[in-house]
Write a protein that holds these residues in place. Sequence first.
Motif, PDB file in Angstrom:
ATOM      1  N   SER A  18       0.834  -1.209   0.000  1.00 19.09           N
ATOM      2  CA  SER A  18       0.000   0.000   0.000  1.00 19.09           C
ATOM      3  C   SER A  18       0.864   1.252   0.000  1.00 19.09           C
ATOM      4  CB  SER A  18      -0.923   0.015   1.221  1.00 19.09           C
ATOM      5  OG  SER A  18      -1.789  -1.083   1.198  1.00 19.09           O
ATOM      6  N   ALA A  19       1.903   1.252   0.807  1.00 18.91           N
ATOM      7  CA  ALA A  19       2.803   2.410   0.857  1.00 18.91           C
ATOM      8  C   ALA A  19       3.483   2.625  -0.496  1.00 18.91           C
ATOM      9  CB  ALA A  19       3.842   2.224   1.951  1.00 18.91           C
ATOM     10  N   LEU A  20       3.928   1.540  -1.113  1.00 19.97           N
ATOM     11  CA  LEU A  20       4.549   1.659  -2.438  1.00 19.97           C
ATOM     12  C   LEU A  20       3.552   2.158  -3.476  1.00 19.97           C
ATOM     13  CD1 LEU A  20       6.805  -1.528  -2.532  1.00 19.97           C
ATOM     14  CD2 LEU A  20       7.550   0.863  -2.454  1.00 19.97           C
ATOM     15  N   ALA A  21       2.340   1.631  -3.460  1.00 22.70           N
ATOM     16  CA  ALA A  21       1.320   2.063  -4.411  1.00 22.70           C
ATOM     17  C   ALA A  21       0.970   3.536  -4.213  1.00 22.70           C
ATOM     18  CB  ALA A  21       0.073   1.190  -4.270  1.00 22.70           C
ATOM     19  N   LEU A  22       0.868   3.952  -2.961  1.00 24.64           N
ATOM     20  CA  LEU A  22       0.565   5.362  -2.684  1.00 24.64           C
ATOM     21  C   LEU A  22       1.718   6.262  -3.126  1.00 24.64           C
ATOM     22  CD1 LEU A  22      -1.154   4.926   0.771  1.00 24.64           C
ATOM     23  CD2 LEU A  22      -2.224   5.815  -1.307  1.00 24.64           C
ATOM     24  N   ARG A  23       2.939   5.824  -2.898  1.00 24.02           N
ATOM     25  CA  ARG A  23       4.101   6.610  -3.340  1.00 24.02           C
ATOM     26  C   ARG A  23       4.124   6.718  -4.863  1.00 24.02           C
ATOM     27  NH1 ARG A  23       7.184  10.190  -0.991  1.00 24.02           N
ATOM     28  NH2 ARG A  23       7.273   8.831   0.795  1.00 24.02           N
ATOM     29  N   TYR A  24       3.826   5.614  -5.520  1.00 14.92           N
ATOM     30  CA  TYR A  24       3.782   5.620  -6.986  1.00 14.92           C
ATOM     31  C   TYR A  24       2.696   6.574  -7.486  1.00 14.92           C
ATOM     32  CZ  TYR A  24       3.260   4.051 -11.783  1.00 14.92           C
ATOM     33  OH  TYR A  24       3.169   4.010 -13.150  1.00 14.92           O
ATOM     34  N   ALA A  25       1.512   6.501  -6.883  1.00 13.64           N
ATOM     35  CA  ALA A  25       0.415   7.380  -7.280  1.00 13.64           C
ATOM     36  C   ALA A  25       0.759   8.846  -7.021  1.00 13.64           C
ATOM     37  CB  ALA A  25      -0.866   6.990  -6.537  1.00 13.64           C
ATOM     38  N   GLU A  26       1.461   9.096  -5.929  1.00 16.07           N
ATOM     39  CA  GLU A  26       1.883  10.457  -5.623  1.00 16.07           C
ATOM     40  C   GLU A  26       2.897  10.954  -6.653  1.00 16.07           C
ATOM     41  OE1 GLU A  26       4.358  12.813  -2.147  1.00 16.07           O
ATOM     42  OE2 GLU A  26       3.504  10.853  -1.701  1.00 16.07           O
ATOM     43  N   ASN A  27       3.885  10.131  -6.985  1.00 15.87           N
ATOM     44  CA  ASN A  27       4.895  10.523  -7.969  1.00 15.87           C
ATOM     45  C   ASN A  27       4.304  10.676  -9.364  1.00 15.87           C
ATOM     46  OD1 ASN A  27       6.898  10.596  -6.043  1.00 15.87           O
ATOM     47  ND2 ASN A  27       7.582   8.504  -6.434  1.00 15.87           N
ATOM     48  N   ALA A  28       3.259   9.927  -9.670  1.00 15.56           N
ATOM     49  CA  ALA A  28       2.598  10.026 -10.971  1.00 15.56           C
ATOM     50  C   ALA A  28       1.652  11.222 -11.034  1.00 15.56           C
ATOM     51  CB  ALA A  28       1.844   8.737 -11.267  1.00 15.56           C
ATOM     52  N   GLY A  29       1.425  11.877  -9.909  1.00 13.44           N
ATOM     53  CA  GLY A  29       0.549  13.041  -9.879  1.00 13.44           C
ATOM     54  C   GLY A  29      -0.918  12.694  -9.727  1.00 13.44           C
ATOM     55  N   ALA A  30      -1.231  11.441  -9.443  1.00 19.01           N
ATOM     56  CA  ALA A  30      -2.624  11.033  -9.289  1.00 19.01           C
ATOM     57  C   ALA A  30      -3.210  11.508  -7.964  1.00 19.01           C
ATOM     58  CB  ALA A  30      -2.750   9.521  -9.407  1.00 19.01           C
ATOM     59  N   ILE A  31      -2.384  11.564  -6.939  1.00 22.31           N
ATOM     60  CA  ILE A  31      -2.829  12.049  -5.623  1.00 22.31           C
ATOM     61  C   ILE A  31      -1.761  12.981  -5.070  1.00 22.31           C
ATOM     62  CG2 ILE A  31      -4.222  10.010  -5.098  1.00 22.31           C
ATOM     63  CD1 ILE A  31      -1.955   9.041  -3.292  1.00 22.31           C
ATOM     64  N   GLY A  32      -2.162  13.806  -4.128  1.00 21.53           N
ATOM     65  CA  GLY A  32      -1.222  14.716  -3.494  1.00 21.53           C
ATOM     66  C   GLY A  32      -0.514  14.050  -2.321  1.00 21.53           C
ATOM     67  N   ALA A  33       0.512  14.724  -1.828  1.00 25.31           N
ATOM     68  CA  ALA A  33       1.283  14.186  -0.704  1.00 25.31           C
ATOM     69  C   ALA A  33       0.404  14.041   0.538  1.00 25.31           C
ATOM     70  CB  ALA A  33       2.483  15.076  -0.415  1.00 25.31           C
ATOM     71  N   ASP A  34      -0.496  14.989   0.760  1.00 26.69           N
ATOM     72  CA  ASP A  34      -1.381  14.917   1.925  1.00 26.69           C
ATOM     73  C   ASP A  34      -2.338  13.724   1.821  1.00 26.69           C
ATOM     74  OD1 ASP A  34      -0.175  17.122   3.015  1.00 26.69           O
ATOM     75  OD2 ASP A  34      -1.785  18.516   2.453  1.00 26.69           O
ATOM     76  N   ASP A  35      -2.812  13.467   0.612  1.00 26.32           N
ATOM     77  CA  ASP A  35      -3.719  12.329   0.416  1.00 26.32           C
ATOM     78  C   ASP A  35      -3.007  11.005   0.672  1.00 26.32           C
ATOM     79  OD1 ASP A  35      -5.772  14.063  -0.258  1.00 26.32           O
ATOM     80  OD2 ASP A  35      -5.306  13.964  -2.405  1.00 26.32           O
ATOM     81  N   ALA A  36      -1.775  10.889   0.233  1.00 28.19           N
ATOM     82  CA  ALA A  36      -1.003   9.670   0.473  1.00 28.19           C
ATOM     83  C   ALA A  36      -0.762   9.486   1.974  1.00 28.19           C
ATOM     84  CB  ALA A  36       0.325   9.723  -0.275  1.00 28.19           C
ATOM     85  N   ARG A  37      -0.424  10.569   2.647  1.00 29.11           N
ATOM     86  CA  ARG A  37      -0.199  10.505   4.093  1.00 29.11           C
ATOM     87  C   ARG A  37      -1.480  10.096   4.813  1.00 29.11           C
ATOM     88  NH1 ARG A  37       1.144  15.510   8.082  1.00 29.11           N
ATOM     89  NH2 ARG A  37       1.462  14.281   9.952  1.00 29.11           N
ATOM     90  N   ARG A  38      -2.583  10.704   4.424  1.00 29.40           N
ATOM     91  CA  ARG A  38      -3.863  10.358   5.031  1.00 29.40           C
ATOM     92  C   ARG A  38      -4.197   8.878   4.832  1.00 29.40           C
ATOM     93  NH1 ARG A  38      -7.513  14.133   6.692  1.00 29.40           N
ATOM     94  NH2 ARG A  38      -7.045  16.295   6.217  1.00 29.40           N
ATOM     95  N   ALA A  39      -4.004   8.393   3.633  1.00 30.90           N
ATOM     96  CA  ALA A  39      -4.359   7.009   3.326  1.00 30.90           C
ATOM     97  C   ALA A  39      -3.547   6.030   4.160  1.00 30.90           C
ATOM     98  CB  ALA A  39      -4.158   6.736   1.832  1.00 30.90           C
ATOM     99  N   ILE A  40      -2.265   6.256   4.292  1.00 33.00           N
ATOM    100  CA  ILE A  40      -1.437   5.328   5.071  1.00 33.00           C
ATOM    101  C   ILE A  40      -1.789   5.409   6.555  1.00 33.00           C
ATOM    102  CG2 ILE A  40       0.631   6.698   5.557  1.00 33.00           C
ATOM    103  CD1 ILE A  40       0.623   3.124   4.254  1.00 33.00           C
ATOM    104  N   GLN A  41      -2.121   6.592   7.049  1.00 33.77           N
ATOM    105  CA  GLN A  41      -2.516   6.736   8.452  1.00 33.77           C
ATOM    106  C   GLN A  41      -3.863   6.070   8.714  1.00 33.77           C
ATOM    107  OE1 GLN A  41      -0.596   7.684  10.856  1.00 33.77           O
ATOM    108  NE2 GLN A  41       1.053   8.401   9.548  1.00 33.77           N
ATOM    109  N   VAL A  42      -4.767   6.139   7.758  1.00 33.97           N
ATOM    110  CA  VAL A  42      -6.050   5.433   7.894  1.00 33.97           C
ATOM    111  C   VAL A  42      -5.796   3.929   7.974  1.00 33.97           C
ATOM    112  CG1 VAL A  42      -8.201   4.848   6.701  1.00 33.97           C
ATOM    113  CG2 VAL A  42      -7.485   7.229   6.873  1.00 33.97           C
ATOM    114  N   LEU A  43      -4.914   3.415   7.123  1.00 33.55           N
ATOM    115  CA  LEU A  43      -4.577   1.987   7.175  1.00 33.55           C
ATOM    116  C   LEU A  43      -3.966   1.604   8.520  1.00 33.55           C
ATOM    117  CD1 LEU A  43      -3.163   1.295   3.615  1.00 33.55           C
ATOM    118  CD2 LEU A  43      -5.224   0.349   4.640  1.00 33.55           C
ATOM    119  N   ILE A  44      -3.102   2.452   9.054  1.00 33.28           N
ATOM    120  CA  ILE A  44      -2.504   2.183  10.369  1.00 33.28           C
ATOM    121  C   ILE A  44      -3.588   2.123  11.441  1.00 33.28           C
ATOM    122  CG2 ILE A  44      -1.044   3.189  12.175  1.00 33.28           C
ATOM    123  CD1 ILE A  44       0.821   4.135   9.873  1.00 33.28           C
TER     124      ILE A  44
END
Length: 137
Positions: A18-44
């Motif tokens: 999940s962390a790798l997928a979120l990082r990839y999506a962030e680097n591809a511009g699909a989601i912002g850095a805040d969205d990636a952070r939120r998603a991983i914290q929700v998973l935690i």
Amino acid sequence: MTNGLISGIALAILMLGSALALRYAENAGAIGADDARRAIQVLIGLMLAGYANLMPKRGRGVGSLLAQARVQTALRIGGWSLTMAGLAYAGLWAFAPLEIADTAGLFAVAAATLLTLGYAVWAFTACRRDRGTSTSR
């Protein structure tokens, strides 16, 4: 033991994936850095809730009946409070502003941890105290 180890490894792979997928999506511009952070914290938070929900099921029957009852009660209180804290943590990170989610999420988990530890210490000292008075009679 093997079943718990396999499920733990599977959850670790899920988190890393999940962390790798979120990082990839962030680097591809699909989601912002805040969205990636939120998603991983929700998973935690959801993983905390899931593991805490399993706490009462992992109790062992060691010692007197009173000790076993107090252990089970401590595990139930810990499971309940940490499950609620995990769900609150996930909900805060999903919907609250980042500053509030960070502080309130930390407070929720810390409060649940202190409640769990406080009850466990009280229960075990009460058990020792009860055992000490029953042997002196």
